[in-house]
Design an enzyme around this catalytic site. Structure first.
Site, mmCIF file in Angstrom:
data_model
loop_
_atom_site.group_PDB
_atom_site.id
_atom_site.type_symbol
_atom_site.label_atom_id
_atom_site.label_comp_id
_atom_site.label_asym_id
_atom_site.label_seq_id
_atom_site.Cartn_x
_atom_site.Cartn_y
_atom_site.Cartn_z
ATOM 1 N N ASP A 44 0.807 -1.223 0.000
ATOM 2 C CA ASP A 44 0.000 0.000 0.000
ATOM 3 C C ASP A 44 0.839 1.272 0.000
ATOM 4 O O ASP A 44 2.004 1.275 0.408
ATOM 5 C CB ASP A 44 -0.871 0.034 1.261
ATOM 6 C CG ASP A 44 -2.011 -0.961 1.206
ATOM 7 O OD1 ASP A 44 -2.031 -1.809 0.284
ATOM 8 O OD2 ASP A 44 -2.886 -0.892 2.088
ATOM 9 N N ASP A 45 0.199 2.342 -0.391
ATOM 10 C CA ASP A 45 0.623 3.741 -0.181
ATOM 11 C C ASP A 45 1.619 4.298 -1.202
ATOM 12 O O ASP A 45 1.978 5.462 -1.124
ATOM 13 C CB ASP A 45 1.188 3.982 1.237
ATOM 14 C CG ASP A 45 0.175 3.667 2.325
ATOM 15 O OD1 ASP A 45 -0.993 3.398 1.984
ATOM 16 O OD2 ASP A 45 0.555 3.691 3.501
ATOM 17 N N HIS A 102 -6.280 3.470 -3.738
ATOM 18 C CA HIS A 102 -6.134 3.652 -2.278
ATOM 19 C C HIS A 102 -6.399 5.116 -1.902
ATOM 20 O O HIS A 102 -5.792 5.632 -0.978
ATOM 21 C CB HIS A 102 -4.724 3.193 -1.871
ATOM 22 C CG HIS A 102 -4.532 2.949 -0.396
ATOM 23 N ND1 HIS A 102 -5.441 2.286 0.391
ATOM 24 C CD2 HIS A 102 -3.498 3.265 0.438
ATOM 25 C CE1 HIS A 102 -4.981 2.223 1.634
ATOM 26 N NE2 HIS A 102 -3.808 2.814 1.695
ATOM 27 N N HIS A 137 -5.012 9.567 1.023
ATOM 28 C CA HIS A 137 -5.032 8.750 2.235
ATOM 29 C C HIS A 137 -5.816 9.363 3.398
ATOM 30 O O HIS A 137 -5.324 9.438 4.531
ATOM 31 C CB HIS A 137 -3.582 8.467 2.678
ATOM 32 C CG HIS A 137 -3.407 7.106 3.279
ATOM 33 N ND1 HIS A 137 -3.529 6.878 4.632
ATOM 34 C CD2 HIS A 137 -3.124 5.904 2.734
ATOM 35 C CE1 HIS A 137 -3.309 5.593 4.872
ATOM 36 N NE2 HIS A 137 -3.063 4.983 3.742
ATOM 37 N N HIS A 139 3.614 -2.551 2.963
ATOM 38 C CA HIS A 139 3.662 -1.187 2.416
ATOM 39 C C HIS A 139 4.900 -1.001 1.542
ATOM 40 O O HIS A 139 5.918 -1.660 1.758
ATOM 41 C CB HIS A 139 3.654 -0.158 3.549
ATOM 42 C CG HIS A 139 2.372 -0.174 4.322
ATOM 43 N ND1 HIS A 139 2.130 -1.092 5.326
ATOM 44 C CD2 HIS A 139 1.247 0.561 4.203
ATOM 45 C CE1 HIS A 139 0.910 -0.900 5.802
ATOM 46 N NE2 HIS A 139 0.343 0.095 5.146
HETATM 47 ZN ZN ZN Z 1 -2.555 3.057 3.338
#
Ligand code: ZN
Length: 320
Positions: free
Chosen positions: A138-139, A189, A193, A283
């Site tokens: 993620d991210d 995503h 955020h 991540h």
């Molecule tokens: Zn995230």
């Protein structure tokens, strides 16, 4: 008074067959050494059904923990699966999928207990019938960890899933292209955020739609996978996204790699929660401090492969 009581019981007696006929749910208390597999077998269902129904973020159960089991339906005289599917408003295919032990739709009998299909807004685990696992990151994208992770995945021949953030997609379009080109799945995503429960529907839609548009602009592909930041999302918001065609993906195994844990700890967390159909949360973005995802990754892959797991993307894991 006697009359009232009699009338009350009469009503209950009249209504009993109705209750019997309708779908019933049961709560199950996890026993000592209880496992998801044992419970799934007991209820003639799959591990992923139990995990998704109970929104479990881990495959580890605790004795005494309560689990909801799939709603069941008692077959009456003369009923066919087709008739039942009409009555409970699902498709025959959905009904068969919820009852993996029924091989032939004609072989049902009065009194038989069958599972009512569940419609989940959120997915915590994929198909648990095959020994496959999905690694998710993620991210990102960014330019420090992402190239290293992509390099390891390429060397090991593993396809993973990246849940990307819109503003970073805009900043690092080449990395997104590389992920996509190298066969990894891409999910949305949000743009920056946010905590979704704090947003209005309009703000949430804007954050997600702008991200999808940015991804589509760069790779020509429109993702239908979505992961809520921090795993936070209201039921109402998840329903809204389902209506827009998004599949909201959570996870089965959390590495907590963002929290400064060591590579050994990351590997051990994954090993503990590894299970056929599991989705692993990692991540590929980190601001400062200890971050050992890159260090842990080759070992996670080697270890799970040695256990017989195959690595697939989330869309592949979800396809039955
Ligand atoms: Zn995230």
């Amino acid at each position: 008074m006697f009359k009232i009581v009699t009338a009350f019981f009469a009503i209950i007696l009249v209504c009993l067959p109705l209750f019997n006929k309708s779908a019933m749910a049961e709560t199950y208390k996890v026993q000592e050494r209880g496992t998801l597999l044992k419970i799934a077998d007991k209820y003639r269902t799959s591990v992923d059904t139990i995990v998704n129904l109970n929104k479990l973020l881990s495959t580890q159960l605790k004795p005494g923990q309560y689990l909801e089991t799939p709603k069941t339906y008692k077959v009456s005289e003369g009923e066919t699966l087709y008739k039942i599917s009409k009555e409970i408003r699902v498709t025959l295919l959905e009904l068969l999928e919820a009852n993996p032990t029924i091989n032939n739709p004609d072989w049902i009998y009065p009194g038989q207990i069958i599972n009512v299909p569940i419609k989940n807004e959120m997915i915590y685990m994929g198909d648990s019938s095959k020994k496959r696992i999905a690694l998710t990151f993620d991210d990102g994208p960014e330019d420090t960890y992402t190239p290293q992770i992509l390099e390891i995945l390429r060397e090991k021949g593993v396809k993973a899933t990246f849940f990307v953030v819109g503003e970073r997609v805009k900043e690092y379009p080449e990395r997104l292209k590389q992920m996509y080109r190298e066969g990894h799945a891409i999910g949305n995503h949000t743009w920056d955020h946010p905590h979704l429960p704090e947003l209005t529907d309009e703000q949430m839609n804007e954050s997600i739609q702008s991200t999808t548009a940015e991804i589509e602009k760069i790779i020509g592909f429109k993702p239908d996978l979505f992961r809520p930041p921090y795993g936070e999302i209201e039921d109402r918001q998840a329903e809204l996204l389902t209506k827009q065609g998004y599949r909201s993906i959570m996870w089965t195994a959390d590495t907590k790699d963002w929290s400064g844990v060591s590579a050994e700890e990351i590997v051990s967390r994954v090993k503990q929660d590894a299970s056929p159909g599991a989705i692993v949360l990692q991540h590929n973005y980190h601001v400062e401090g200890k971050f050992e995802t890159v260090k842990a990754l080759p070992e996670i892959i080697d270890e799970l492969r040695a256990q017989g797991y195959e690595f697939v993307t989330v869309p592949t894991l979800l396809g039955k």
